[in-house]
Motif scaffolding. Structure first.
Motif, PDB file in Angstrom:
ATOM      1  N   VAL A  72       0.836  -1.202   0.000  1.00 37.97           N
ATOM      2  CA  VAL A  72       0.000   0.000   0.000  1.00 37.97           C
ATOM      3  C   VAL A  72       0.873   1.256   0.000  1.00 37.97           C
ATOM      4  O   VAL A  72       1.868   1.334   0.726  1.00 37.97           O
ATOM      5  CB  VAL A  72      -0.934   0.030   1.235  1.00 37.97           C
ATOM      6  N   LYS A  73       0.482   2.214  -0.810  1.00 42.64           N
ATOM      7  CA  LYS A  73       1.122   3.529  -0.826  1.00 42.64           C
ATOM      8  C   LYS A  73       0.058   4.577  -0.511  1.00 42.64           C
ATOM      9  O   LYS A  73      -1.022   4.586  -1.118  1.00 42.64           O
ATOM     10  CB  LYS A  73       1.743   3.822  -2.191  1.00 42.64           C
ATOM     11  N   PHE A  74       0.346   5.467   0.452  1.00 44.87           N
ATOM     12  CA  PHE A  74      -0.623   6.479   0.882  1.00 44.87           C
ATOM     13  C   PHE A  74      -0.249   7.843   0.296  1.00 44.87           C
ATOM     14  O   PHE A  74       0.920   8.229   0.277  1.00 44.87           O
ATOM     15  CB  PHE A  74      -0.664   6.571   2.409  1.00 44.87           C
ATOM     16  N   ILE A  75      -1.266   8.541  -0.185  1.00 44.95           N
ATOM     17  CA  ILE A  75      -1.094   9.884  -0.755  1.00 44.95           C
ATOM     18  C   ILE A  75      -1.984  10.853   0.021  1.00 44.95           C
ATOM     19  O   ILE A  75      -3.171  10.576   0.268  1.00 44.95           O
ATOM     20  CB  ILE A  75      -1.474   9.894  -2.250  1.00 44.95           C
ATOM     21  N   ASP A  76      -1.415  11.982   0.417  1.00 45.51           N
ATOM     22  CA  ASP A  76      -2.138  12.968   1.225  1.00 45.51           C
ATOM     23  C   ASP A  76      -2.923  13.915   0.315  1.00 45.51           C
ATOM     24  O   ASP A  76      -2.345  14.671  -0.468  1.00 45.51           O
ATOM     25  CB  ASP A  76      -1.146  13.754   2.083  1.00 45.51           C
ATOM     26  N   LEU A  77      -4.245  13.881   0.437  1.00 49.02           N
ATOM     27  CA  LEU A  77      -5.131  14.822  -0.269  1.00 49.02           C
ATOM     28  C   LEU A  77      -5.945  15.627   0.729  1.00 49.02           C
ATOM     29  O   LEU A  77      -7.073  16.036   0.461  1.00 49.02           O
ATOM     30  CB  LEU A  77      -6.067  14.054  -1.213  1.00 49.02           C
ATOM     31  N   SER A  78      -5.358  15.859   1.905  1.00 43.85           N
ATOM     32  CA  SER A  78      -6.086  16.586   2.949  1.00 43.85           C
ATOM     33  C   SER A  78      -6.271  18.062   2.618  1.00 43.85           C
ATOM     34  O   SER A  78      -7.147  18.726   3.194  1.00 43.85           O
ATOM     35  CB  SER A  78      -5.343  16.456   4.286  1.00 43.85           C
ATOM     36  N   SER A  79      -5.485  18.572   1.695  1.00 44.06           N
ATOM     37  CA  SER A  79      -5.549  20.007   1.372  1.00 44.06           C
ATOM     38  C   SER A  79      -6.701  20.342   0.434  1.00 44.06           C
ATOM     39  O   SER A  79      -6.970  21.530   0.200  1.00 44.06           O
ATOM     40  CB  SER A  79      -4.228  20.455   0.738  1.00 44.06           C
ATOM     41  N   VAL A  80      -7.370  19.360  -0.110  1.00 41.58           N
ATOM     42  CA  VAL A  80      -8.477  19.627  -1.038  1.00 41.58           C
ATOM     43  C   VAL A  80      -9.786  19.194  -0.398  1.00 41.58           C
ATOM     44  O   VAL A  80      -9.814  18.443   0.580  1.00 41.58           O
ATOM     45  CB  VAL A  80      -8.270  18.892  -2.378  1.00 41.58           C
ATOM     46  N   GLU A  81     -10.889  19.672  -0.941  1.00 38.96           N
ATOM     47  CA  GLU A  81     -12.205  19.295  -0.448  1.00 38.96           C
ATOM     48  C   GLU A  81     -12.464  17.808  -0.701  1.00 38.96           C
ATOM     49  O   GLU A  81     -11.867  17.205  -1.601  1.00 38.96           O
ATOM     50  CB  GLU A  81     -13.287  20.130  -1.133  1.00 38.96           C
ATOM     51  N   THR A  82     -13.377  17.261   0.077  1.00 41.56           N
ATOM     52  CA  THR A  82     -13.652  15.825  -0.021  1.00 41.56           C
ATOM     53  C   THR A  82     -14.161  15.446  -1.411  1.00 41.56           C
ATOM     54  O   THR A  82     -13.726  14.436  -1.989  1.00 41.56           O
ATOM     55  CB  THR A  82     -14.692  15.403   1.044  1.00 41.56           C
ATOM     56  N   GLU A  83     -15.084  16.231  -1.968  1.00 45.06           N
ATOM     57  CA  GLU A  83     -15.637  15.908  -3.288  1.00 45.06           C
ATOM     58  C   GLU A  83     -14.553  15.992  -4.365  1.00 45.06           C
ATOM     59  O   GLU A  83     -14.513  15.180  -5.287  1.00 45.06           O
ATOM     60  CB  GLU A  83     -16.787  16.863  -3.631  1.00 45.06           C
ATOM     61  N   ALA A  84     -13.662  16.973  -4.238  1.00 42.44           N
ATOM     62  CA  ALA A  84     -12.557  17.082  -5.192  1.00 42.44           C
ATOM     63  C   ALA A  84     -11.609  15.901  -5.054  1.00 42.44           C
ATOM     64  O   ALA A  84     -11.094  15.376  -6.048  1.00 42.44           O
ATOM     65  CB  ALA A  84     -11.807  18.401  -4.970  1.00 42.44           C
ATOM     66  N   ALA A  85     -11.378  15.456  -3.811  1.00 43.64           N
ATOM     67  CA  ALA A  85     -10.516  14.289  -3.583  1.00 43.64           C
ATOM     68  C   ALA A  85     -11.126  13.037  -4.209  1.00 43.64           C
ATOM     69  O   ALA A  85     -10.418  12.205  -4.786  1.00 43.64           O
ATOM     70  CB  ALA A  85     -10.298  14.090  -2.087  1.00 43.64           C
TER      71      ALA A  85
END
Length: 430
Positions: A72-85
């Protein structure tokens, strides 16, 4: 005796010269090895795929807790809105999106995993444990409790196991014993079913072709029945030996030439062994070396021959009583049921309490003793129990052969009639 030898030789040669027997003898190892190689290849192929999981952590407290691995590789998308993620995950075809909502003190965050398909159970369990550990540690810190001190204070306890004579063993010894005993019992069951059916089909074939009417004029029915059983069993042993040799050679060659890693199929068992300490591995080797291998081998041969002979006599009697394989179905349940019962008792009762009442009783009953006793022997069985079990098996074989010979003598010349149990009972009086 001369006629018996001739029948054994005839049955043996008839089996080994049969085209389907020859084809399956050499084709079965190829199919078996091919399946193993295919499974190993698929496992290796699956392990090479790294899943990409996006994290949308609104709280900002958990994103750094997830570490990359080979799977598994994790990518941080916490900086964007949930719908955009969600849109990014769909567009790039990631494995899924882990969303962690904002939460107040002393509460549990709402956690959602968005994916095209349901994620694996082990993956979800890993996510839940990571978040739960983080929350637990934070609550301990909020209460002024030193987490490092708690972890340093945790004690690991190992119970040493030894008998009253001082011989040490390990917790894995039960599984080692069950493996050897279970393999022997399961192998015996499969041999009985496969080659017992072969005896039954041989009897039905000769009966329907009316060849039996010529043979029976010069041979006693009991000699003919015993000859079929012994001849077919020798052919089965020949086929089994060829399977083992060819399968081993082919598996070794394929793994060397194709470079397929067979160890990948071992999974959790291999990981458990790798995590064992040197002392535990040494103890495991000692447990295997301490097994009564000679007794297990001798008992396997004895119960193998006895169990096969017992059930083959029943199969021969069933074949003589009917005109085709369709009519055998009404008689097969009483034959298969004791075999299945022996397997279930072995795996559920013997491993829990090998010397309990259930295990002991079923290792004495002749119809189940070849399987259950083989599973009990690695755990240690008194010699008098073995003697009683084997004596009962021999007596039962003699009785079953006598009954089967009675049915065989009458049924082998009966045509066009489907006998029931009442009819078979009448044949015993002839």
């Amino acid at each position: 005796m001369r006629n018996l030898k001739l029948i054994i030789k005839r049955e043996y040669l008839a089996r080994v010269r049969n085209k389907s027997f020859v084809v399956m003898t050499f084709l079965s190892p190829l199919i078996f090895v091919g399946m193993i190689v295919l499974i190993a290849y698929l496992v290796n192929l699956n392990s090479d795929v790294q899943r990409v999981v996006a994290i949308n952590d609104e709280s900002g407290q958990f994103v750094n807790e997830f570490k990359d691995s080979d799977e598994v590789k994790f990518i941080d998308l916490s900086s964007v809105e949930t719908e955009a993620a969600k849109g990014i995950v769909k567009e790039k075809e990631y494995y899924g999106l882990l969303h962690i909502s904002e939460f107040a003190e002393n509460t549990i965050p709402e956690i959602q995993f968005f994916a095209k398909e349901a994620p694996a159970f082990g993956f979800l369990d890993r996510i839940e444990r990571t978040i739960a550990d983080k929350l637990t540690n934070r609550q301990l810190l909020d209460r002024g409790i030193d987490v490092d001190l708690i972890e340093a204070s945790q004690a690991k306890v190992e119970i040493g196991i030894q008998n009253f004579s001082g011989e040490r063993t390990s917790k894995m010894s039960t599984y080692v014993k069950m493996f050897f005993g279970g393999a022997a019992g399961y192998l015996l069951m499969m041999f009985i079913i496969i080659y017992g059916n072969m005896v039954m089909r041989s009897v039905i074939e000769e009966k329907t072709n009316r060849i039996i009417e010529i043979i029976i004029s010069s041979v006693k029915p009991i000699h003919l029945m015993l000859g079929k059983i012994l001849g077919t069993s020798l052919a089965g042993i020949t086929q089994f030996v060829i399977w083992v040799i060819l399968g081993g050679v082919m598996l070794t060659l394929v793994s060397m030439i194709a470079g397929v890693d067979m160890s990948a199929m071992q999974g959790p068992q291999q990981q458990a062994i790798e995590q064992m300490s040197d002392n535990e591995l040494q103890q495991l080797v000692m447990d295997i070396a301490r097994l009564p291998m000679l007794l297990l081998l001798v008992s396997f041969l004895v119960y193998f021959i006895g169990g096969y002979f017992l059930y083959s006599a029943i199969y021969a009697a069933i074949g003589a009583a009917v005109d085709n394989e369709t009519d055998t179905q009404q008689f097969m349940l009483p034959v298969i049921l004791p075999l299945m019962l022996g397997i279930y008792v072995g795996f559920f009762a013997v491993i829990e309490n090998p010397h309990g009442v259930v295990s002991t009783v079923f290792s004495m009953i002749p119809l189940t003793s070849p399987i259950v006793m083989l599973m009990r022997i690695p755990f240690g069985v008194p010699w008098w129990e073995l003697a009683i079990s084997f004596s009962l098996l021999v007596l039962t074989i003699a009785g079953v052969v006598w009954v089967a010979a009675k049915i065989y003598r009458v049924g082998i010349l009966m045509y066009g009639k489907k006998p029931g149990y009442k009819e078979l009972y009448k044949w015993l009086k002839y």
